[in-house]
Scaffold this active site. Structure first.
Site, short mmCIF file in Angstrom:
data_model
loop_
_atom_site.label_atom_id
_atom_site.label_comp_id
_atom_site.label_asym_id
_atom_site.label_seq_id
_atom_site.Cartn_x
_atom_site.Cartn_y
_atom_site.Cartn_z
N ASP A 41 1.00 -1.11 0.17
CA ASP A 41 -0.16 -0.08 -0.11
C ASP A 41 0.82 1.20 -0.10
OD1 ASP A 41 -2.33 -1.96 2.07
OD2 ASP A 41 -2.70 -1.08 0.06
N ASP A 181 -10.43 -4.85 -1.69
CA ASP A 181 -9.80 -4.29 -0.65
C ASP A 181 -10.14 -3.64 0.37
OD1 ASP A 181 -6.58 -2.39 -1.01
OD2 ASP A 181 -7.68 -3.34 0.61
C1 DX5 Z 1 -6.21 1.19 2.11
C2 DX5 Z 1 -5.44 -0.15 2.32
C3 DX5 Z 1 -6.15 -1.11 3.19
C4 DX5 Z 1 -5.30 -2.45 3.40
C5 DX5 Z 1 -6.11 -3.55 3.94
O1 DX5 Z 1 -6.50 1.72 3.19
O2 DX5 Z 1 -5.47 -0.68 1.07
O3 DX5 Z 1 -7.52 -1.49 2.88
O4 DX5 Z 1 -4.80 -2.76 2.31
O5 DX5 Z 1 -6.62 -3.24 5.21
P1 DX5 Z 1 -7.55 -4.17 6.05
O6 DX5 Z 1 -7.45 -5.44 5.53
O7 DX5 Z 1 -6.66 -4.17 7.39
O8 DX5 Z 1 -8.74 -3.50 5.94
#
Ligand code: DX5
EC number: 5.1.3.1
Length: 235
Positions: A41, A181
């Site tokens: 990310d 995601d």
């Molecule tokens: C954006 C990021 C998150 C991360 C996943 O904020 O892309 O979405 O990858 O996070 P979780 O699985 O903890 O929601």
């Protein structure tokens, strides 16, 4: 229904919850847990209110991985950065439709650089934003949280958009992955898979799972396959 929409679901962790002091070991542990790819990310502190991985950090982790890397560029100027993340070893580069003035050209450039292209849509952005660029896209990412941080609640209201994207991809006949995601757990993955997603990003839930990452990957994959089978059978 084409067979493309019934492809084997992929489980892809976000390393946002990882111990940043041990990224090489963390990446190796994820590979040993059986993940299909690893998502980085990338946040610039402007497009989203958080700041994370530069290309050099990812390049340092790359030799420790036996699976591919994807870079989710949550940045205001993806054209400026795409080449650096390809050079860092990311095989898939995801840009936000909301950050691209010329999305068609940006996606084509990612492929020209030798990577696969992905386009991400924030929860409020309609599926129609990608209907003219499907031929330039290897993956569409439907965000199920507002990007910037892990550990947020899954936004089920995005599921109709996931279903719309699934239909658009099936109608195109193109081998485009449909990724989700944000807030993905062994429960929320069922709704996302039933709606038509086939690639699932999990960060906080996978890292917190009490039986470890390998068990979490197995559970997520089984849940995704079960819901996908029900969707395909109902068509
Ligand atoms: C954006 C990021 C998150 C991360 C996943 O904020 O892309 O979405 O990858 O996070 P979780 O699985 O903890 O929601």
């Amino acid at each position: 229904m084409t067979e493309l929409s019934a492809r084997q679901p992929l489980i892809v962790p976000s390393v946002l919850p990882a111990d940043f002091a041990r990224l090489g070991d963390e990446v190796q542990e994820l590979c040993e847990a059986g993940v299909d790819r690893i998502q980085w990310d990338v946040m610039d502190g402007v497009f989203v209110p958080n700041l994370t991985f530069g290309p050099d950090v990812i390049a340092a982790a790359r030799p420790h991985s036996t699976v591919g890397f994807e870079a989710h560029l949550m940045v205001v100027d993806p054209d400026e950065l795409v080449g650096r993340y390809v050079d860092a070893g990311c095989e898939l580069i995801i840009v936000h439709a909301e950050a691209c003035t010329h999305l068609h050209r940006t996606l084509a450039r990612i492929r020209q650089l030798g990577a696969r292209s992905g386009v991400s849509l924030n929860p409020h952005t309609p599926a129609a934003f990608v209907e003219s660029v499907l031929a330039e896209t290897d993956m569409v990412l439907a965000m199920t949280v507002n990007p910037g941080f892990g550990g947020q609640a899954y936004i089920a209201a995005v599921e109709p958009k996931i279903a719309r994207l699934r239909q658009m991809i099936d109608d195109s006949g193109l081998p485009i992955e449909l990724e989700v995601d944000g807030g993905i757990t062994d429960q929320t993955i069922r709704g996302a898979s039933a709606a038509g997603a086939d690639v699932f990003i999990s960060g906080s839930w996978m890292y917190a799972y009490s039986d470890g990452k390998a068990a979490a990957v197995t559970l997520l994959r089984a849940a995704a396959i079960e819901s996908q089978s029900q969707r395909v059978a109902a068509r």
